[in-house]
Write a protein that holds these residues in place. Structure first.
Motif, PDB file in Angstrom:
ATOM      1  N   ARG A   1       0.835  -1.205   0.000  1.00 18.67           N
ATOM      2  CA  ARG A   1       0.000   0.000   0.000  1.00 18.67           C
ATOM      3  C   ARG A   1       0.874   1.262   0.000  1.00 18.67           C
ATOM      4  N   ALA A   2       1.939   1.256   0.782  1.00 16.04           N
ATOM      5  CA  ALA A   2       2.825   2.423   0.853  1.00 16.04           C
ATOM      6  C   ALA A   2       3.459   2.711  -0.505  1.00 16.04           C
ATOM      7  N   ALA A   3       3.929   1.659  -1.163  1.00 16.11           N
ATOM      8  CA  ALA A   3       4.542   1.842  -2.483  1.00 16.11           C
ATOM      9  C   ALA A   3       3.524   2.370  -3.492  1.00 16.11           C
ATOM     10  N   ASP A   4       2.308   1.861  -3.432  1.00 21.84           N
ATOM     11  CA  ASP A   4       1.265   2.342  -4.336  1.00 21.84           C
ATOM     12  C   ASP A   4       0.980   3.824  -4.100  1.00 21.84           C
ATOM     13  N   MET A   5       0.931   4.227  -2.833  1.00 23.55           N
ATOM     14  CA  MET A   5       0.657   5.634  -2.519  1.00 23.55           C
ATOM     15  C   MET A   5       1.786   6.537  -3.006  1.00 23.55           C
ATOM     16  N   LEU A   6       3.018   6.111  -2.811  1.00 25.21           N
ATOM     17  CA  LEU A   6       4.153   6.948  -3.192  1.00 25.21           C
ATOM     18  C   LEU A   6       4.394   6.961  -4.695  1.00 25.21           C
TER      19      LEU A   6
ATOM     20  N   PRO B   1      20.558  10.048  -2.798  1.00 21.31           N
ATOM     21  CA  PRO B   1      20.850  11.276  -3.528  1.00 21.31           C
ATOM     22  C   PRO B   1      20.197  11.399  -4.896  1.00 21.31           C
ATOM     23  N   ARG B   2      19.671  10.308  -5.419  1.00 17.25           N
ATOM     24  CA  ARG B   2      19.104  10.380  -6.771  1.00 17.25           C
ATOM     25  C   ARG B   2      18.097   9.241  -6.983  1.00 17.25           C
ATOM     26  N   ASP B   3      17.209   9.454  -7.943  1.00 18.79           N
ATOM     27  CA  ASP B   3      16.236   8.424  -8.371  1.00 18.79           C
ATOM     28  C   ASP B   3      15.379   7.922  -7.216  1.00 18.79           C
ATOM     29  N   GLY B   4      15.006   8.819  -6.295  1.00 20.37           N
ATOM     30  CA  GLY B   4      14.282   8.406  -5.101  1.00 20.37           C
ATOM     31  C   GLY B   4      12.996   7.654  -5.384  1.00 20.37           C
ATOM     32  N   HIS B   5      12.216   8.139  -6.349  1.00 23.18           N
ATOM     33  CA  HIS B   5      10.958   7.479  -6.680  1.00 23.18           C
ATOM     34  C   HIS B   5      11.204   6.039  -7.120  1.00 23.18           C
ATOM     35  N   GLU B   6      12.171   5.845  -7.990  1.00 22.83           N
ATOM     36  CA  GLU B   6      12.473   4.503  -8.483  1.00 22.83           C
ATOM     37  C   GLU B   6      13.053   3.622  -7.373  1.00 22.83           C
ATOM     38  N   VAL B   7      13.839   4.216  -6.494  1.00 19.99           N
ATOM     39  CA  VAL B   7      14.424   3.461  -5.374  1.00 19.99           C
ATOM     40  C   VAL B   7      13.320   2.882  -4.492  1.00 19.99           C
ATOM     41  N   VAL B   8      12.309   3.673  -4.180  1.00 21.63           N
ATOM     42  CA  VAL B   8      11.205   3.181  -3.353  1.00 21.63           C
ATOM     43  C   VAL B   8      10.472   2.047  -4.043  1.00 21.63           C
ATOM     44  N   GLN B   9      10.186   2.197  -5.308  1.00 27.61           N
ATOM     45  CA  GLN B   9       9.395   1.181  -6.009  1.00 27.61           C
ATOM     46  C   GLN B   9      10.154  -0.138  -6.134  1.00 27.61           C
ATOM     47  N   ARG B  10      11.448  -0.088  -6.487  1.00 29.89           N
ATOM     48  CA  ARG B  10      12.175  -1.349  -6.620  1.00 29.89           C
ATOM     49  C   ARG B  10      12.456  -1.975  -5.261  1.00 29.89           C
ATOM     50  N   SER B  11      12.574  -1.138  -4.216  1.00 33.37           N
ATOM     51  CA  SER B  11      12.780  -1.678  -2.873  1.00 33.37           C
ATOM     52  C   SER B  11      11.544  -2.408  -2.383  1.00 33.37           C
ATOM     53  N   ALA B  12      10.377  -1.835  -2.643  1.00 37.84           N
ATOM     54  CA  ALA B  12       9.138  -2.507  -2.259  1.00 37.84           C
ATOM     55  C   ALA B  12       8.988  -3.831  -3.015  1.00 37.84           C
TER      56      ALA B  12
END
Length: 267
Positions: free
Chosen positions: A224-229, A247-258
């Motif tokens: 759910r958190a990844a979907d919201m972000l 320092p970079r690509d924060g959005h992508e970092v969250v999605q691949r981490s989830a």
């Protein structure tokens, strides 16, 4: 009040003396083997602790103390176009810190990710005469109730055109992150506390129900958190400790981490 009890382990200030710290007795935190111990701001100010203020990124000023106290997090002064906001809270506060923050333009409000960082939030609010924005799902953990505390509900709260609180529910039911639209020189910044944990491998972030006790977060909550972000644009992520930055690509970092997390931990 500088003589109100402060838990030495988590830094939470309570409205009156008590034998226990509910936040530390919760399974997400801990009471040390040596037992519950207390101090207060007056004692801390009279000892070896000193405030620390230093830049943590474009428009972000870290505020904490040395030597480390309690959990050891630092707050962030967000120098947004809409006005300075204090994100998260550090327990230590003295006259010198107050003057340094005032010299930076003061603060218009306080927002906190989760109860482990409530600390001396009421002292900060009274000093700067500002409200504290907390999610209502974590109301039970407020150790010093005060009219300065303003509870909000739902999944998002827009503090200003450029600042939005997002209740992800990771770590605590009220676990919240702050999206600063104009952070990172306009590329967007996520201020995450440890709701989204910045880890040593800056290509990923972590999600936990308890960090000290190594209890993983429920997969449904992380999903759910990844979907919201996924709806928010941000280049950088700033966590709860000094120099904790993706320092970079924060959005992508969250999605691949989830995605990686969910591959390892199943419902």
């Amino acid at each position: 009040m500088s003589t109100l009890p402060v838990c030495r382990t988590c830094g939470t200030q309570y409205a009156a003396p008590r034998p226990d710290c509910p936040i530390c007795e919760d399974e997400r935190q801990y009471v040390p083997p040596t037992g519950q111990a207390w101090t207060d701001l007056a004692t801390l100010r009279a000892g070896e602790h000193r405030g620390v203020v230093r830049e943590q990124g474009p428009g972000l000023i870290g505020i904490g103390c040395e030597p480390r106290f309690a959990i050891g997090q630092r707050a962030l002064l967000v120098r947004a176009e809409s006005g300075n906001l204090l994100w998260d809270c550090a327990a230590y506060l003295d006259d010198e810190l107050v003057e340094q923050v005032r010299a930076l333009g003061g603060i218009t409000g306080i927002a906190i990710s989760h109860p482990h960082y409530y600390t001396t939030m009421v002292e900060w609010a009274h000093t700067f005469d500002v409200p504290i924005h907390l999610h209502e799902n974590d109301q039970q953990w407020i150790g010093r109730p005060d009219p300065a505390v303003e509870l909000w509900s739902g999944t998002t709260k827009r503090l200003a055109d450029d600042l939005t609180l997002v209740n992800l529910g990771v770590h605590f039911a009220g676990g919240t992150v702050l999206h600063w639209r104009d952070g990172a020189n306009g590329a967007g910044t996520l201020l995450s506390g440890d709701i989204v944990q910045v880890i040593p491998d800056r290509e990923f972030v972590g999600f936990m129900y308890s960090y000290p006790n190594l209890i993983p977060e429920r997969p449904s909550v992380v999903r759910r958190a990844a979907d919201m972000l996924s709806e928010y644009r941000f280049e950088t992520i700033h966590g709860a400790w000094w120099e904790s930055e993706v320092p970079r690509d924060g959005h992508e970092v969250v999605q691949r981490s989830a995605k990686r997390y969910l591959e390892h931990v199943r419902d």
